[in-house]
Enzyme design. Structure first.
Site, PDB file in Angstrom:
ATOM      1  N   GLY A  46       0.788  -1.232   0.000  1.00  7.56           N
ATOM      2  CA  GLY A  46       0.000   0.000   0.000  1.00  7.56           C
ATOM      3  C   GLY A  46       0.817   1.277   0.000  1.00  7.56           C
ATOM      4  O   GLY A  46       0.375   2.299  -0.510  1.00  7.56           O
TER       5      GLY A  46
ATOM      6  N   GLU B 102       3.837   4.230   5.837  1.00 11.26           N
ATOM      7  CA  GLU B 102       2.642   3.373   5.782  1.00 11.26           C
ATOM      8  C   GLU B 102       1.535   4.117   5.034  1.00 11.26           C
ATOM      9  O   GLU B 102       1.489   5.349   5.049  1.00 11.26           O
ATOM     10  CB  GLU B 102       2.237   3.014   7.232  1.00 11.26           C
ATOM     11  CG  GLU B 102       0.981   2.209   7.408  1.00 11.26           C
ATOM     12  CD  GLU B 102       0.987   0.837   6.737  1.00 11.26           C
ATOM     13  OE1 GLU B 102       1.227   0.770   5.513  1.00 11.26           O
ATOM     14  OE2 GLU B 102       0.675  -0.155   7.414  1.00 11.26           O
ATOM     15  N   ASP B 103       0.668   3.372   4.390  1.00 12.34           N
ATOM     16  CA  ASP B 103      -0.426   4.006   3.653  1.00 12.34           C
ATOM     17  C   ASP B 103      -1.488   4.568   4.599  1.00 12.34           C
ATOM     18  O   ASP B 103      -1.908   5.705   4.471  1.00 12.34           O
ATOM     19  CB  ASP B 103      -1.056   3.047   2.631  1.00 12.34           C
ATOM     20  CG  ASP B 103      -1.478   1.701   3.230  1.00 12.34           C
ATOM     21  OD1 ASP B 103      -1.292   1.475   4.455  1.00 12.34           O
ATOM     22  OD2 ASP B 103      -2.000   0.860   2.475  1.00 12.34           O
TER      23      ASP B 103
ATOM     24  N   LYS C 199      -7.236   6.947  10.366  1.00 16.32           N
ATOM     25  CA  LYS C 199      -8.656   6.925  10.750  1.00 16.32           C
ATOM     26  C   LYS C 199      -8.707   6.844  12.268  1.00 16.32           C
ATOM     27  O   LYS C 199      -8.814   5.752  12.837  1.00 16.32           O
ATOM     28  CB  LYS C 199      -9.337   5.668  10.200  1.00 16.32           C
ATOM     29  CG  LYS C 199      -9.526   5.598   8.710  1.00 16.32           C
ATOM     30  CD  LYS C 199     -10.276   4.298   8.391  1.00 16.32           C
ATOM     31  CE  LYS C 199     -10.157   3.905   6.958  1.00 16.32           C
ATOM     32  NZ  LYS C 199     -10.632   2.517   6.703  1.00 16.32           N
TER      33      LYS C 199
ATOM     34  N   PHE D 268     -13.927   3.016   4.040  1.00 13.96           N
ATOM     35  CA  PHE D 268     -12.896   2.210   3.393  1.00 13.96           C
ATOM     36  C   PHE D 268     -12.505   2.880   2.082  1.00 13.96           C
ATOM     37  O   PHE D 268     -13.341   3.125   1.230  1.00 13.96           O
ATOM     38  CB  PHE D 268     -13.378   0.779   3.152  1.00 13.96           C
ATOM     39  CG  PHE D 268     -12.248  -0.134   2.805  1.00 13.96           C
ATOM     40  CD1 PHE D 268     -11.497  -0.738   3.810  1.00 13.96           C
ATOM     41  CD2 PHE D 268     -11.902  -0.350   1.477  1.00 13.96           C
ATOM     42  CE1 PHE D 268     -10.412  -1.553   3.493  1.00 13.96           C
ATOM     43  CE2 PHE D 268     -10.820  -1.164   1.158  1.00 13.96           C
ATOM     44  CZ  PHE D 268     -10.079  -1.759   2.164  1.00 13.96           C
TER      45      PHE D 268
ATOM     46  N   ARG E  93      -5.289   0.073  -6.805  1.00 14.85           N
ATOM     47  CA  ARG E  93      -4.106   0.727  -6.254  1.00 14.85           C
ATOM     48  C   ARG E  93      -3.612   1.870  -7.129  1.00 14.85           C
ATOM     49  O   ARG E  93      -3.024   2.827  -6.648  1.00 14.85           O
ATOM     50  CB  ARG E  93      -2.946  -0.274  -6.115  1.00 14.85           C
ATOM     51  CG  ARG E  93      -3.146  -1.316  -5.040  1.00 14.85           C
ATOM     52  CD  ARG E  93      -1.823  -2.051  -4.818  1.00 14.85           C
ATOM     53  NE  ARG E  93      -2.011  -3.308  -4.114  1.00 14.85           N
ATOM     54  CZ  ARG E  93      -2.101  -3.425  -2.791  1.00 14.85           C
ATOM     55  NH1 ARG E  93      -2.056  -2.360  -2.030  1.00 14.85           N
ATOM     56  NH2 ARG E  93      -2.253  -4.609  -2.230  1.00 14.85           N
TER      57      ARG E  93
HETATM   58  P1  IMP Z   1      -4.400  -1.664  10.991  1.00 14.01           P
HETATM   59  O1  IMP Z   1      -3.489  -2.731  11.520  1.00 14.01           O
HETATM   60  O2  IMP Z   1      -5.827  -1.924  11.352  1.00 14.01           O
HETATM   61  O3  IMP Z   1      -3.970  -0.271  11.359  1.00 14.01           O
HETATM   62  O4  IMP Z   1      -4.406  -1.852   9.439  1.00 14.01           O
HETATM   63  C1  IMP Z   1      -3.611  -1.172   8.596  1.00 14.01           C
HETATM   64  C2  IMP Z   1      -3.694  -1.788   7.217  1.00 14.01           C
HETATM   65  O5  IMP Z   1      -5.040  -2.127   6.853  1.00 14.01           O
HETATM   66  C3  IMP Z   1      -3.245  -0.772   6.219  1.00 14.01           C
HETATM   67  O6  IMP Z   1      -1.862  -0.851   5.990  1.00 14.01           O
HETATM   68  C4  IMP Z   1      -4.032  -1.161   4.991  1.00 14.01           C
HETATM   69  O7  IMP Z   1      -3.344  -2.149   4.276  1.00 14.01           O
HETATM   70  C5  IMP Z   1      -5.300  -1.763   5.526  1.00 14.01           C
HETATM   71  N1  IMP Z   1      -6.397  -0.756   5.509  1.00 14.01           N
HETATM   72  C6  IMP Z   1      -6.980  -0.180   6.565  1.00 14.01           C
HETATM   73  N2  IMP Z   1      -7.949   0.682   6.188  1.00 14.01           N
HETATM   74  C7  IMP Z   1      -7.949   0.651   4.832  1.00 14.01           C
HETATM   75  C8  IMP Z   1      -8.723   1.335   3.836  1.00 14.01           C
HETATM   76  O8  IMP Z   1      -9.600   2.164   4.098  1.00 14.01           O
HETATM   77  N3  IMP Z   1      -8.426   1.026   2.545  1.00 14.01           N
HETATM   78  C9  IMP Z   1      -7.470   0.130   2.188  1.00 14.01           C
HETATM   79  N4  IMP Z   1      -6.726  -0.525   3.086  1.00 14.01           N
HETATM   80  C10 IMP Z   1      -6.963  -0.275   4.401  1.00 14.01           C
HETATM   81 MG    MG Z   2      -1.043  -1.760   4.054  1.00 10.74          MG
END
Ligand code: IMP
Ligand code: MG
Length: 188
Positions: free
Chosen positions: A43, A98-99, A130, A151, A164
């Site tokens: 990402g 990180e994305d 978020k 999302f 992507r």
């Molecule tokens: P976390 O561990 O819940 O913080 O998840 C982070 C990862 O979930 C990110 O690096 C993304 O790959 C994925 N992710 C979380 N929210 C989104 C979204 O809105 N769109 C796409 N990928 C997301």
């Molecule tokens: Mg990711």
């Protein structure tokens, strides 16, 4: 191809301006140091490529790939390393790119893991966050945009590896999102 987008949250120019901003901040903060950018695959790839080229300091790149067990849109907090760093990071200034920070569980794991390798410094630069979804506190020094609990796809972010390459951050139409989750459900 016209993507089934319901709403554009961050447009292309806004993205470029923010990347410029973040790069300027990072260049100031790391003056005189070499930065090792660690991108979280896949990402962060587009964001990292743009950011790295705008940072006015010596930059090295490395990548990690992690997978979190869980559904397509929810992370479980259990993280597995699919690809580890190529480089040793002891004594280096590491900046994780990180994305998006959603629950924060992926980064919480990565921070712990990388910290144990004794970098000289360890910070995070995330394009999106978020805050309402956070399940653990993450000290993120550089943040692009705070978004609501939707999302999103584009500029590296995906749903089941689709979308992507869009050059903006957008929200899919509910029909398109549902169709992809249906179709890919068994693979996720
Ligand atoms: P976390 O561990 O819940 O913080 O998840 C982070 C990862 O979930 C990110 O690096 C993304 O790959 C994925 N992710 C979380 N929210 C989104 C979204 O809105 N769109 C796409 N990928 C997301
Ligand atoms: Mg990711």
């Amino acid at each position: 191809m016209k993507a089934p987008i319901a709403e554009v949250l961050v447009g292309r120019e806004e993205l470029a301006a923010k990347v410029e901003d973040l790069a300027a901040q990072i260049s100031r903060d790391y003056e005189g140091k070499e930065i090792l950018l660690v991108g979280v695959l896949k990402g962060a790839v587009f964001f990292m490529a743009d950011l790295a080229r705008r940072i006015d300091a010596p930059v090295a790149l490395d990548f990690m790939a992690v997978s979190s067990y869980g559904s397509s849109t929810d992370s479980s907090g259990v993280v597995r390393i699919l690809k580890d760093l190529d480089l040793e990071i002891e004594g280096r200034h590491v900046l994780i790119v990180e994305d998006i920070i959603d629950s924060g569980l992926t980064l919480s794991y990565l921070l712990k893991n990388l910290r144990s390798r004794k970098p000289a410094s360890l910070e995070i630069c995330a394009l999106l966050t978020k805050p309402s979804r956070r399940r653990t506190e993450i000290p993120c020094k550089y943040v692009g945009f705070e978004i609501e609990d939707k999302f999103v796809v584009g500029y590296g972010l995906d749903l089941a590896d689709h979308f992507r390459t869009l050059d903006f951050i957008g929200v899919l139409t509910p029909e398109a999102a549902a169709a992809i989750v249906d179709h890919e459900g068994s693979l996720l």
